[in-house]
Scaffold this active site. Structure first.
Site, PDB file in Angstrom:
ATOM      1  N   LYS A 139      -2.207  -1.921   5.470  1.00  0.00           N
ATOM      2  CA  LYS A 139      -2.170  -0.708   6.301  1.00  0.00           C
ATOM      3  C   LYS A 139      -1.477  -1.064   7.626  1.00  0.00           C
ATOM      4  O   LYS A 139      -0.707  -2.009   7.690  1.00  0.00           O
ATOM      5  CB  LYS A 139      -3.589  -0.174   6.500  1.00  0.00           C
ATOM      6  CG  LYS A 139      -4.179   0.429   5.225  1.00  0.00           C
ATOM      7  CD  LYS A 139      -3.423   1.682   4.809  1.00  0.00           C
ATOM      8  CE  LYS A 139      -3.954   2.291   3.525  1.00  0.00           C
ATOM      9  NZ  LYS A 139      -3.109   3.391   3.060  1.00  0.00           N
ATOM     10  N   LYS A 187      -2.874  14.726  10.287  1.00  0.00           N
ATOM     11  CA  LYS A 187      -1.630  13.965  10.249  1.00  0.00           C
ATOM     12  C   LYS A 187      -0.942  14.127   8.888  1.00  0.00           C
ATOM     13  O   LYS A 187       0.257  14.414   8.823  1.00  0.00           O
ATOM     14  CB  LYS A 187      -1.996  12.493  10.503  1.00  0.00           C
ATOM     15  CG  LYS A 187      -0.878  11.580  10.912  1.00  0.00           C
ATOM     16  CD  LYS A 187      -1.442  10.422  11.721  1.00  0.00           C
ATOM     17  CE  LYS A 187      -2.090   9.322  10.903  1.00  0.00           C
ATOM     18  NZ  LYS A 187      -1.123   8.536  10.132  1.00  0.00           N
ATOM     19  N   SER A 188      -1.689  13.962   7.821  1.00  0.00           N
ATOM     20  CA  SER A 188      -1.086  14.061   6.481  1.00  0.00           C
ATOM     21  C   SER A 188      -0.466  15.435   6.269  1.00  0.00           C
ATOM     22  O   SER A 188       0.653  15.566   5.759  1.00  0.00           O
ATOM     23  CB  SER A 188      -2.152  13.830   5.402  1.00  0.00           C
ATOM     24  OG  SER A 188      -2.599  12.505   5.422  1.00  0.00           O
ATOM     25  N   ASP A 243      -8.832   5.676   4.831  1.00  0.00           N
ATOM     26  CA  ASP A 243      -8.557   5.696   6.273  1.00  0.00           C
ATOM     27  C   ASP A 243      -9.836   5.699   7.106  1.00  0.00           C
ATOM     28  O   ASP A 243      -9.783   5.482   8.322  1.00  0.00           O
ATOM     29  CB  ASP A 243      -7.729   6.930   6.637  1.00  0.00           C
ATOM     30  CG  ASP A 243      -6.320   6.847   6.074  1.00  0.00           C
ATOM     31  OD1 ASP A 243      -5.856   5.739   5.761  1.00  0.00           O
ATOM     32  OD2 ASP A 243      -5.680   7.917   5.934  1.00  0.00           O
ATOM     33  N   ARG A 281       5.254  -3.671   5.687  1.00  0.00           N
ATOM     34  CA  ARG A 281       4.502  -2.953   4.648  1.00  0.00           C
ATOM     35  C   ARG A 281       5.302  -2.802   3.354  1.00  0.00           C
ATOM     36  O   ARG A 281       6.522  -2.711   3.357  1.00  0.00           O
ATOM     37  CB  ARG A 281       4.035  -1.604   5.199  1.00  0.00           C
ATOM     38  CG  ARG A 281       3.102  -1.829   6.383  1.00  0.00           C
ATOM     39  CD  ARG A 281       2.580  -0.559   6.978  1.00  0.00           C
ATOM     40  NE  ARG A 281       1.733   0.171   6.043  1.00  0.00           N
ATOM     41  CZ  ARG A 281       1.201   1.365   6.300  1.00  0.00           C
ATOM     42  NH1 ARG A 281       1.439   1.940   7.462  1.00  0.00           N
ATOM     43  NH2 ARG A 281       0.448   1.959   5.418  1.00  0.00           N
ATOM     44  N   ARG A 323      -6.169  -4.729   7.755  1.00  0.00           N
ATOM     45  CA  ARG A 323      -7.419  -4.158   8.290  1.00  0.00           C
ATOM     46  C   ARG A 323      -8.658  -4.942   7.899  1.00  0.00           C
ATOM     47  O   ARG A 323      -9.703  -4.761   8.532  1.00  0.00           O
ATOM     48  CB  ARG A 323      -7.572  -2.689   7.865  1.00  0.00           C
ATOM     49  CG  ARG A 323      -6.836  -1.764   8.779  1.00  0.00           C
ATOM     50  CD  ARG A 323      -7.176  -0.307   8.593  1.00  0.00           C
ATOM     51  NE  ARG A 323      -6.297   0.454   9.465  1.00  0.00           N
ATOM     52  CZ  ARG A 323      -5.846   1.677   9.224  1.00  0.00           C
ATOM     53  NH1 ARG A 323      -6.212   2.299   8.129  1.00  0.00           N
ATOM     54  NH2 ARG A 323      -5.052   2.261  10.088  1.00  0.00           N
ATOM     55  N   GLN A 358       0.936   8.786  -0.808  1.00  0.00           N
ATOM     56  CA  GLN A 358       2.303   8.684  -0.275  1.00  0.00           C
ATOM     57  C   GLN A 358       3.303   8.500  -1.410  1.00  0.00           C
ATOM     58  O   GLN A 358       4.368   9.129  -1.429  1.00  0.00           O
ATOM     59  CB  GLN A 358       2.403   7.526   0.719  1.00  0.00           C
ATOM     60  CG  GLN A 358       1.576   7.770   1.975  1.00  0.00           C
ATOM     61  CD  GLN A 358       1.586   6.609   2.935  1.00  0.00           C
ATOM     62  OE1 GLN A 358       2.170   5.561   2.649  1.00  0.00           O
ATOM     63  NE2 GLN A 358       0.944   6.775   4.072  1.00  0.00           N
TER      64      GLN A 358
HETATM   65  C1  S3P Z   1      -1.586   9.154   3.424  1.00  0.00           C
HETATM   66  C2  S3P Z   1      -2.006   8.440   2.345  1.00  0.00           C
HETATM   67  C3  S3P Z   1      -2.764   7.179   2.467  1.00  0.00           C
HETATM   68  C4  S3P Z   1      -3.375   7.034   3.853  1.00  0.00           C
HETATM   69  C5  S3P Z   1      -2.393   7.334   4.932  1.00  0.00           C
HETATM   70  C6  S3P Z   1      -1.900   8.772   4.803  1.00  0.00           C
HETATM   71  C7  S3P Z   1      -0.802  10.373   3.196  1.00  0.00           C
HETATM   72  O1  S3P Z   1      -1.887   6.094   2.234  1.00  0.00           O
HETATM   73  O2  S3P Z   1      -3.896   5.742   4.025  1.00  0.00           O
HETATM   74  O3  S3P Z   1      -2.984   7.180   6.202  1.00  0.00           O
HETATM   75  O4  S3P Z   1      -0.614  11.174   4.148  1.00  0.00           O
HETATM   76  O5  S3P Z   1      -0.348  10.567   2.063  1.00  0.00           O
HETATM   77  P1  S3P Z   1      -1.538   5.558   0.751  1.00  0.00           P
HETATM   78  O6  S3P Z   1      -0.802   6.626   0.047  1.00  0.00           O
HETATM   79  O7  S3P Z   1      -0.702   4.342   0.965  1.00  0.00           O
HETATM   80  O8  S3P Z   1      -2.866   5.240   0.140  1.00  0.00           O
END
Ligand code: S3P
Length: 431
Positions: A343, A20-21, A315, A124, A347, A169
């Protein structure tokens, strides 16, 4: 509502959906690159579909074809700062990554972008991106630091940013804005986070200066279209690793999984919990290692996740809690994880509520929880709209004394649309 029945052991091979990322990042970089990019194995869940829909609202032409390896996506790049003013608000749905990273892109464009999401996303925290992007020169209004965001973008200047909470993120939003800003933008991270943005920027032809704690990007670099393959998502694979580790006599091979070192800390935690894990790196594509993970059940042990480890497994914590919950002799304590409260759901609270409903003993702290070893009695747990909780309760249910019902199980579609079909395939003969 889905029902999970107890199983004895599981054996076999699994291919998990695309990461996904990485999918979000490849799509966004392809959108601002010169030329046409093709992405194979793109993550099939709703989150990454939301990113594509938002990019289309920015005038990006995107074609999708479904094949056996997941969606294949063609993206016609619009070039640096080439996005078009959106005619309507962008909908990031349930996806924090879409909202935060797209905010970095929008900030560099000389028009107004409004970006919102579903009820969960609307709760969020967004100040963590609003603050640095505002410092770079964007004007951003929000609902008291929460979505929807109204972003008036334009010429940006470089900044040095030290995020208060470790967040890939936030780092990525600043780097995407920095790519399109004047000067050299630096993100200094106290705790390193997943580095897919840095690797993806390099794959698309940018130069990124980096060491463990500092990432620097010079603004004004053009990106070039690429044909890329998205590796399998280790954060989805972890549910099968938990299943294999938690059912005695099990052995599962997870194939073509992304093994980026900034994502594999969960494997060490699983080993500490007693799982037998073997990893083989088979390939590296666009700077992302890919390989096979074999899991076999070992002797369950109590384990902990320390505060300095949390960012690396953020995650995976619901799946790790499920492992503790499956086994007599297991138990998990997590501290320093207050981020879990912001999240897709709170969670800590929702995980505690769900596992208690299945007959387990869970103690909740402001920044974590302790869960005692199982197995679960059975019963009904509410996923609280959170894909990772739905999958965690489902996997724990395979070890329960009686069937487990999961309310809101359809939330798995956010990251793993075929999850329950795969669970049925793997566990069908093991009952
Ligand atoms: C992600 C970063 C994480 C993670 C999220 C995906 C990303 O969040 O929990 O599911 O793709 O950069 P945070 O940057 O808020 O820690």
């Amino acid at each position: 509502m889905s029902i999970v029945r107890p199983v004895a052991r599981v054996r076999g091979r699994v291919r998990v959906p695309g990461d996904k990322s990485i999918s979000h990042r490849y799509a966004m970089l392809a959108a601002i690159a010169d030329g046409v990019s093709h992405l194979a194995g793109y993550a099939p869940g709703a989150d990454c579909a939301a990113t594509l829909a938002c990019l289309e609202t920015f005038g990006v032409a995107i074609a999708r074809v479904n094949d056996a390896d997941g969606p294949r996506i063609t993206i016609e790049g619009r070039g640096r700062r080439g996005l078009r003013a959106p005619a309507r608000a962008l909908d990031a749905a349930n996806s924090g990554t879409s909202m935060r990273l797209l905010s970095g892109l929008a900030a560099a464009h000389p028009f107004r972008t409004v970006i919102g999401g579903d009820d969960s996303l609307s709760r969020r925290p967004m100040r963590r991106v609003i603050e640095p992007l505002t410092r770079m020169g964007a004007r951003i209004t929000s609902r008291d630091g929460r979505p929807p965001l109204t972003i008036d973008g334009g010429e940006l200047h470089a900044i040095t940013h030290e995020p208060e909470v470790p967040s890939a993120q936030v780092k990525s939003a600043v780097l995407l804005a920095g790519l399109q800003a004047n000067g050299r933008t630096i993100v200094a991270e106290a705790v390193p986070t997943r580095d897919h943005t840095e690797r993806a920027l390099e794959a698309f032809g940018a130069t990124v200066g980096r060491d463990r704690h500092r990432i620097a990007i010079e603004g004004g670099q053009p990106l070039h279209a690429r044909d890329l393959v998205v590796p399998g998502d280790i954060s989805s694979a972890v549910f099968w690793l938990t299943l294999g580790a938690g059912r005695p006599g099990s052995c599962l091979d997870l194939e073509q999984v992304g093994l980026n070192p900034s994502r594999t800390a969960v494997l060490d935690v699983l080993r500490r919990a007693g799982a037998e894990i073997d990893v083989r790196v088979d390939d590296e594509r666009a700077g992302e290692p890919i390989g096979t993970i074999r899991v076999r059940a070992g002797d369950a042990r109590p384990f902990e996740i320390a505060p300095d480890e949390v960012a690396g497994v953020i995650d995976e914590i619901p799946a790790l809690a499920a492992l503790a919950a499956m086994t007599l002799g297991g138990a998990l304590t997590v501290r320093g994880a207050a981020e879990l409260r912001v999240k897709e759901s709170d969670r800590i609270a929702m995980l505690a509520r769900g596992f208690r409903a299945l007959g387990l003993s869970v103690e909740e702290y402001e920044d974590g929880f302790s869960i005692e070893g199982g197995p679960p009695a059975g019963g009904e747990a509410d996923a609280a709209g959170d894909h990772r909780l739905a999958m965690a309760f489902a996997v724990a249910g395979t070890a329960a004394a009686a069937p487990v019902r999961i309310a809101g199980a359809q939330a798995v579609a956010v990251s793993y649309p075929g999850f329950f079909e795969e669970l049925e395939r793997l566990t069908g003969d093991g009952r």
